[in-house]
Write a protein that holds these residues in place. Sequence first.
Motif, PDB file in Angstrom:
ATOM      1  N   GLY A  53      31.929  34.654  39.425  1.00 51.63           N
ATOM      2  CA  GLY A  53      33.040  33.991  40.112  1.00 51.63           C
ATOM      3  C   GLY A  53      34.256  33.777  39.236  1.00 51.63           C
ATOM      4  N   LYS A  54      34.023  33.519  37.948  1.00 53.52           N
ATOM      5  CA  LYS A  54      35.140  33.260  37.038  1.00 53.52           C
ATOM      6  C   LYS A  54      35.993  34.502  36.845  1.00 53.52           C
ATOM      7  N   ILE A  55      35.334  35.648  36.649  1.00 58.84           N
ATOM      8  CA  ILE A  55      36.074  36.879  36.359  1.00 58.84           C
ATOM      9  C   ILE A  55      36.722  37.455  37.612  1.00 58.84           C
ATOM     10  N   PHE A  56      36.272  37.003  38.791  1.00 55.99           N
ATOM     11  CA  PHE A  56      36.793  37.570  40.041  1.00 55.99           C
ATOM     12  C   PHE A  56      38.275  37.253  40.234  1.00 55.99           C
ATOM     13  N   ARG A  57      38.788  36.216  39.580  1.00 58.84           N
ATOM     14  CA  ARG A  57      40.212  35.880  39.729  1.00 58.84           C
ATOM     15  C   ARG A  57      41.097  37.044  39.301  1.00 58.84           C
ATOM     16  N   TYR A  58      40.661  37.783  38.258  1.00 65.96           N
ATOM     17  CA  TYR A  58      41.447  38.922  37.788  1.00 65.96           C
ATOM     18  C   TYR A  58      41.326  40.106  38.749  1.00 65.96           C
ATOM     19  N   ILE A  59      40.163  40.245  39.369  1.00 64.94           N
ATOM     20  CA  ILE A  59      39.982  41.273  40.399  1.00 64.94           C
ATOM     21  C   ILE A  59      40.928  41.004  41.565  1.00 64.94           C
ATOM     22  N   LEU A  60      40.920  39.751  42.032  1.00 71.06           N
ATOM     23  CA  LEU A  60      41.727  39.396  43.198  1.00 71.06           C
ATOM     24  C   LEU A  60      43.219  39.500  42.901  1.00 71.06           C
ATOM     25  N   ASN A  61      43.640  39.072  41.722  1.00 72.02           N
ATOM     26  CA  ASN A  61      45.056  39.183  41.372  1.00 72.02           C
ATOM     27  C   ASN A  61      45.504  40.639  41.322  1.00 72.02           C
ATOM     28  N   PHE A  62      44.614  41.519  40.861  1.00 75.40           N
ATOM     29  CA  PHE A  62      44.957  42.943  40.847  1.00 75.40           C
ATOM     30  C   PHE A  62      45.104  43.470  42.272  1.00 75.40           C
ATOM     31  N   LEU A  63      44.226  43.040  43.158  1.00 76.15           N
ATOM     32  CA  LEU A  63      44.334  43.469  44.558  1.00 76.15           C
ATOM     33  C   LEU A  63      45.644  42.990  45.181  1.00 76.15           C
TER      34      LEU A  63
END
Length: 243
Positions: A53-63
């Motif tokens: 969940g913590k690392i997903f913020r960077y995934i979502l920001n890229f999207l």
Amino acid sequence: MSEPITLNVGGRLYTTSLTTLTRYPDSMLGSMFGGTLPIKKDLQGNCFIDRDGKIFRYILNFLRTSHLDLPDDFQELGLLNREADFFQIQPLLEALQKIKAKATTVRMNTILNIVYDSHLHNIGSFPVKIISVEVFSSSCALLKLLNSKFYYTINGERTPIDTKEENQNLISLEWVESGLNAMGREYLMQNWKSLHVSASHRKIKNLQMFFQQVIKVAVNGGFLLHSFPTTSSSPVIMQFTQC
């Protein structure tokens, strides 16, 4: 406009739009929210994904932006790469590949630049030599390592090195080269410091010893020394590679 969608990723909640989640149709998220793959729900009805969940913020920001923005001191490229691979976001994988290639180049050309100065301070008939050193490096990792291995003592008390958070490429040091027990009160009044290196807790008696300990700390920390100046000219410049 579609209603906001809330995701539960490894226990962390993120709210975004269907447009963001389907920006890359060939990705796992694109397939899930495009109707190709099934979606799991948690007890509150949020879309559940059992990933970091913590690392997903960077995934979502890229999207959201199609641009990879990471902090300067980001240390989890490997984990982010695995998550990007899991979600099958090819443009993000390509952006990470460029960052890793650049990081490899930096590791292969780590420069450590030590600028030093000294002056004598006379207390009665006792000359006291005060040394000032500024350590610059192209590797924040090397400076962080050095910062963790050196410490001051003031009147017998151990004190960490004061670092300037606004400049992660610089460590400033100042200490008394050698001291006499009889001058303990003067040390306290002048706020003089002695410099030590852990884990041996050896006192740094002179500049040459400081240079030797810097090399030892760097090599033990996985850095390989390639060049060291053979003259005594200032500044001292060392070149390392990081294993």
